[in-house]
Scaffold this motif. Structure first.
Motif, PDB file in Angstrom:
ATOM      1  N   PHE A 188       0.822  -1.204   0.000  1.00  0.00           N
ATOM      2  CA  PHE A 188       0.000   0.000   0.000  1.00  0.00           C
ATOM      3  C   PHE A 188       0.856   1.255   0.000  1.00  0.00           C
ATOM      4  CE2 PHE A 188      -2.654  -3.274   1.907  1.00  0.00           C
ATOM      5  CZ  PHE A 188      -3.795  -3.158   1.127  1.00  0.00           C
ATOM      6  N   ARG A 189       0.362   2.278  -0.654  1.00  0.00           N
ATOM      7  CA  ARG A 189       0.854   3.625  -0.421  1.00  0.00           C
ATOM      8  C   ARG A 189       0.161   4.153   0.837  1.00  0.00           C
ATOM      9  NH1 ARG A 189       1.090   6.503  -6.437  1.00  0.00           N
ATOM     10  NH2 ARG A 189       1.844   4.648  -7.571  1.00  0.00           N
ATOM     11  N   ILE A 190       0.689   5.202   1.414  1.00  0.00           N
ATOM     12  CA  ILE A 190       0.090   5.749   2.624  1.00  0.00           C
ATOM     13  C   ILE A 190      -0.398   7.164   2.368  1.00  0.00           C
ATOM     14  CG2 ILE A 190       0.590   6.565   4.973  1.00  0.00           C
ATOM     15  CD1 ILE A 190       2.360   4.107   5.292  1.00  0.00           C
ATOM     16  N   ALA A 191      -1.631   7.412   2.759  1.00  0.00           N
ATOM     17  CA  ALA A 191      -2.188   8.763   2.803  1.00  0.00           C
ATOM     18  C   ALA A 191      -1.977   9.245   4.239  1.00  0.00           C
ATOM     19  CB  ALA A 191      -3.661   8.757   2.429  1.00  0.00           C
ATOM     20  N   GLU A 192      -1.029  10.131   4.412  1.00  0.00           N
ATOM     21  CA  GLU A 192      -0.570  10.514   5.739  1.00  0.00           C
ATOM     22  C   GLU A 192      -1.278  11.755   6.264  1.00  0.00           C
ATOM     23  OE1 GLU A 192       0.204   9.711   8.555  1.00  0.00           O
ATOM     24  OE2 GLU A 192       2.178   8.886   8.068  1.00  0.00           O
ATOM     25  N   ALA A 193      -1.450  11.776   7.589  1.00  0.00           N
ATOM     26  CA  ALA A 193      -1.990  12.944   8.294  1.00  0.00           C
ATOM     27  C   ALA A 193      -3.352  13.356   7.750  1.00  0.00           C
ATOM     28  CB  ALA A 193      -0.996  14.110   8.229  1.00  0.00           C
ATOM     29  N   MET A 194      -4.191  12.351   7.456  1.00  0.00           N
ATOM     30  CA  MET A 194      -5.547  12.600   6.997  1.00  0.00           C
ATOM     31  C   MET A 194      -6.513  12.479   8.176  1.00  0.00           C
ATOM     32  SD  MET A 194      -5.162  13.177   3.731  1.00  0.00           S
ATOM     33  CE  MET A 194      -6.770  12.900   2.993  1.00  0.00           C
ATOM     34  N   ASP A 195      -7.808  12.419   7.882  1.00  0.00           N
ATOM     35  CA  ASP A 195      -8.779  12.342   8.975  1.00  0.00           C
ATOM     36  C   ASP A 195      -8.658  11.037   9.759  1.00  0.00           C
ATOM     37  OD1 ASP A 195      -9.943  11.922   6.212  1.00  0.00           O
ATOM     38  OD2 ASP A 195     -11.501  10.907   7.350  1.00  0.00           O
ATOM     39  N   THR A 196      -8.131   9.970   9.139  1.00  0.00           N
ATOM     40  CA  THR A 196      -7.934   8.722   9.876  1.00  0.00           C
ATOM     41  C   THR A 196      -6.937   8.908  11.015  1.00  0.00           C
ATOM     42  OG1 THR A 196      -8.424   7.467   7.867  1.00  0.00           O
ATOM     43  CG2 THR A 196      -7.381   6.261   9.661  1.00  0.00           C
ATOM     44  N   SER A 197      -5.998   9.825  10.866  1.00  0.00           N
ATOM     45  CA  SER A 197      -5.042  10.109  11.932  1.00  0.00           C
ATOM     46  C   SER A 197      -5.604  11.109  12.940  1.00  0.00           C
ATOM     47  CB  SER A 197      -3.730  10.650  11.349  1.00  0.00           C
ATOM     48  OG  SER A 197      -3.907  11.962  10.837  1.00  0.00           O
ATOM     49  N   GLN A 198      -6.904  11.383  12.827  1.00  0.00           N
ATOM     50  CA  GLN A 198      -7.637  12.269  13.745  1.00  0.00           C
ATOM     51  C   GLN A 198      -7.311  13.747  13.534  1.00  0.00           C
ATOM     52  OE1 GLN A 198      -7.160   9.096  17.275  1.00  0.00           O
ATOM     53  NE2 GLN A 198      -8.378  10.871  17.889  1.00  0.00           N
ATOM     54  N   ARG A 199      -6.930  14.100  12.309  1.00  0.00           N
ATOM     55  CA  ARG A 199      -6.779  15.523  11.997  1.00  0.00           C
ATOM     56  C   ARG A 199      -8.100  16.219  12.280  1.00  0.00           C
ATOM     57  NH1 ARG A 199      -2.788  17.127   8.134  1.00  0.00           N
ATOM     58  NH2 ARG A 199      -3.566  19.263   8.306  1.00  0.00           N
ATOM     59  N   GLY A 200      -8.049  17.257  13.063  1.00  0.00           N
ATOM     60  CA  GLY A 200      -9.249  18.000  13.418  1.00  0.00           C
ATOM     61  C   GLY A 200     -10.080  17.354  14.494  1.00  0.00           C
ATOM     62  N   MET A 201      -9.642  16.195  15.011  1.00  0.00           N
ATOM     63  CA  MET A 201     -10.358  15.507  16.086  1.00  0.00           C
ATOM     64  C   MET A 201      -9.348  15.018  17.126  1.00  0.00           C
ATOM     65  SD  MET A 201     -13.480  13.418  14.257  1.00  0.00           S
ATOM     66  CE  MET A 201     -14.409  13.281  15.799  1.00  0.00           C
ATOM     67  N   GLY A 202      -8.568  15.942  17.649  1.00  0.00           N
ATOM     68  CA  GLY A 202      -7.596  15.636  18.683  1.00  0.00           C
ATOM     69  C   GLY A 202      -6.157  15.698  18.225  1.00  0.00           C
ATOM     70  N   PHE A 203      -5.928  15.744  16.912  1.00  0.00           N
ATOM     71  CA  PHE A 203      -4.570  15.739  16.358  1.00  0.00           C
ATOM     72  C   PHE A 203      -4.410  16.990  15.516  1.00  0.00           C
ATOM     73  CE2 PHE A 203      -1.065  13.937  13.753  1.00  0.00           C
ATOM     74  CZ  PHE A 203      -0.271  13.449  14.781  1.00  0.00           C
ATOM     75  N   ASP A 204      -3.610  17.944  16.004  1.00  0.00           N
ATOM     76  CA  ASP A 204      -3.543  19.250  15.361  1.00  0.00           C
ATOM     77  C   ASP A 204      -2.386  19.344  14.372  1.00  0.00           C
ATOM     78  OD1 ASP A 204      -1.244  19.572  16.900  1.00  0.00           O
ATOM     79  OD2 ASP A 204      -2.189  20.929  18.350  1.00  0.00           O
ATOM     80  N   TRP A 205      -2.261  20.528  13.754  1.00  0.00           N
ATOM     81  CA  TRP A 205      -1.265  20.719  12.711  1.00  0.00           C
ATOM     82  C   TRP A 205       0.153  20.601  13.263  1.00  0.00           C
ATOM     83  CZ3 TRP A 205       0.414  20.095   8.212  1.00  0.00           C
ATOM     84  CH2 TRP A 205       1.416  20.874   7.629  1.00  0.00           C
ATOM     85  N   THR A 206       0.386  21.017  14.500  1.00  0.00           N
ATOM     86  CA  THR A 206       1.720  20.880  15.083  1.00  0.00           C
ATOM     87  C   THR A 206       2.136  19.422  15.124  1.00  0.00           C
ATOM     88  OG1 THR A 206       1.434  22.883  16.426  1.00  0.00           O
ATOM     89  CG2 THR A 206       3.127  21.315  17.134  1.00  0.00           C
ATOM     90  N   ASN A 207       1.246  18.560  15.609  1.00  0.00           N
ATOM     91  CA  ASN A 207       1.531  17.129  15.624  1.00  0.00           C
ATOM     92  C   ASN A 207       1.611  16.568  14.208  1.00  0.00           C
ATOM     93  OD1 ASN A 207       1.498  16.140  18.532  1.00  0.00           O
ATOM     94  ND2 ASN A 207      -0.377  17.344  18.463  1.00  0.00           N
ATOM     95  N   ALA A 208       0.754  17.052  13.320  1.00  0.00           N
ATOM     96  CA  ALA A 208       0.751  16.552  11.944  1.00  0.00           C
ATOM     97  C   ALA A 208       2.077  16.840  11.249  1.00  0.00           C
ATOM     98  CB  ALA A 208      -0.406  17.169  11.164  1.00  0.00           C
ATOM     99  N   GLN A 209       2.677  17.998  11.524  1.00  0.00           N
ATOM    100  CA  GLN A 209       3.968  18.301  10.910  1.00  0.00           C
ATOM    101  C   GLN A 209       5.020  17.273  11.307  1.00  0.00           C
ATOM    102  OE1 GLN A 209       5.036  22.752  10.692  1.00  0.00           O
ATOM    103  NE2 GLN A 209       3.387  22.689  12.201  1.00  0.00           N
ATOM    104  N   GLU A 210       5.044  16.909  12.586  1.00  0.00           N
ATOM    105  CA  GLU A 210       6.006  15.915  13.030  1.00  0.00           C
ATOM    106  C   GLU A 210       5.716  14.554  12.398  1.00  0.00           C
ATOM    107  OE1 GLU A 210       9.362  14.510  15.234  1.00  0.00           O
ATOM    108  OE2 GLU A 210       8.692  16.456  14.476  1.00  0.00           O
TER     109      GLU A 210
END
Length: 384
Positions: free
Chosen positions: A73-95
């Motif tokens: 599989f390819r990976i779609a990273e830092a999407m809604d599955t990773s809880q973007r906008g639901m507990g996981f913010d842009w600061t964490n997403a950058q890391e």
């Protein structure tokens, strides 16, 4: 093997496991591009305030990405599955994005694309579409600066300030016009995020379809494809049939993905799916069958995953992430069932019991003894 699981009326009833774990195909090659939107693994021992200060177990989070890459599989990273906008913010997403791009360079054949949105701009703080453009530019600059490819996520801030289709066209044209590489667009329905109701400037599908097609036609050289997540196969096919030459369809339909990926003999969808996180072994084996021209074998493997996916993504659909992480825990990819934001509490024990049954029936409990042990512990904590 038996386990007592809560059922109708809250009463526990015996359940005898029936599934045989699906064996993925090592080194499988697919005839469809298959992105799995991957979850993040929380660090429960590091979180003193899990609702507002998430702590990520980076080692396990990266290990899960290598698991998906090994399965093709390819990976779609830092999407809604990773809880973007639901507990996981842009600061964490950058890391997360920085680490994932670096990890991809260490894994043979690994590929990923990362979500670029506007989630560091609170919708209440956005005043004009220029604010939204600036927010998108910041996230695109970070991803492209890491050498990554961007998925242009839907924007809550844009939904809040846009006055009609022209405002959406202005924002998308400006961002696509300056992107350094090709971009995947993401049309996310309000069943996944209620704040996106009326996205693209209208509640009428045909009107929104015209808006999206016009944007892609003007920017066809910059659009690799579009993911549509409306849980409606007919709407996806309507969009697929009108795509400009060279633009790909990526299904985000976690209800109807087998038929959309297989196609109708003329056109098919590629995939960018959250459910692939949970059903990766079966999806791997099925896509290998499809690539070999074995449609019956593909259907036989995919069909049992659909009831599981529909259960995980049942309304309120935005809480599907809990079922995804639950599956990772049952299958030994992490040692706990704790989530960023404490989101494991978003579903009840009867929901998890149903997911357990359906995962077994789809052959997606890799180690049944381990899964039973973990399910028993969850039931005990829940008082079942």
């Amino acid at each position: 093997m038996d386990i007592a699981l809560p059922g109708e009326g809250g009463r526990s009833t015996p359940y005898a496991l029936v599934g045989q774990p699906v064996q993925p195909v090592t080194g499988a090659r697919f005839s469809r591009i298959a992105y799995a939107a991957a979850h993040v693994v929380a660090d429960p021992l590091g979180m003193t305030d899990p609702w507002s200060r998430p702590v990520v177990d980076w080692d396990r989070t990266m290990a899960f990405r290598h698991h998906l890459w090994r399965l093709g599989f390819r990976i779609a990273e830092a999407m809604d599955t990773s809880q973007r906008g639901m507990g996981f913010d842009w600061t964490n997403a950058q890391e997360l994005i920085r680490r994932s791009i670096a990890e991809a360079r260490t894994a043979a054949g690994a590929d990923l694309a990362s979500g670029a949105g506007t989630d560091h701009l609170a919708p209440s703080k956005a005043r004009t579409v220029d604010d939204v453009v600036a927010a998108y530019e910041e996230q695109f600059a970070f991803i492209e600066g890491q050498g990554g490819k961007a998925i242009m996520m839907a924007s809550r801030a844009l939904a809040a300030v846009a006055k009609g289709p022209d405002d959406y066209a202005l924002v998308y044209d400006r961002i696509l016009g300056q992107a350094s590489g090709k971009v995947i667009l993401h049309w996310l329905g309000d069943m996944f995020d209620p704040t996106l109701k009326g996205y693209w400037g209208s509640d009428d599908f045909e009107t929104t379809l015209d808006t999206v097609i016009a944007i892609m036609e003007r920017n066809a050289g910059k659009v690799e494809g579009i993911k549509i997540s409306l849980l409606d196969a007919g709407k996806e096919v309507a969009l697929r049939n009108r795509l400009p030459d060279g633009v790909m369809m990526f299904t985000g339909d976690d209800f109807n993905y087998p038929e959309l990926i297989a196609g109708d003999g003329k056109r098919h969808s590629h995939a960018l799916l959250g459910i692939f996180d949970a059903i990766a072994p079966a999806a791997n084996a099925a896509l290998a069958k499809l690539a070999a021209g074995d449609r019956a074998g593909y259907d036989a493997l995919m069909a049992p995953t659909v009831p599981l996916s529909r259960k995980i993504f049942e309304a309120p659909t935005e809480y599907y992430k809990a079922g995804i992480v639950f599956m990772a825990w049952l299958n030994g990819h992490q040692d706990h069932f704790s989530m960023v934001g404490g989101m494991q509490s978003a579903r009840g024990i009867r929901h998890y019991a149903d997911v357990f049954r359906l995962a077994d029936q789809a052959g997606l409990l890799a180690d049944p003894d381990l899964a039973i042990s973990r399910m028993k512990s969850l039931c005990a904590v829940a008082g079942a």
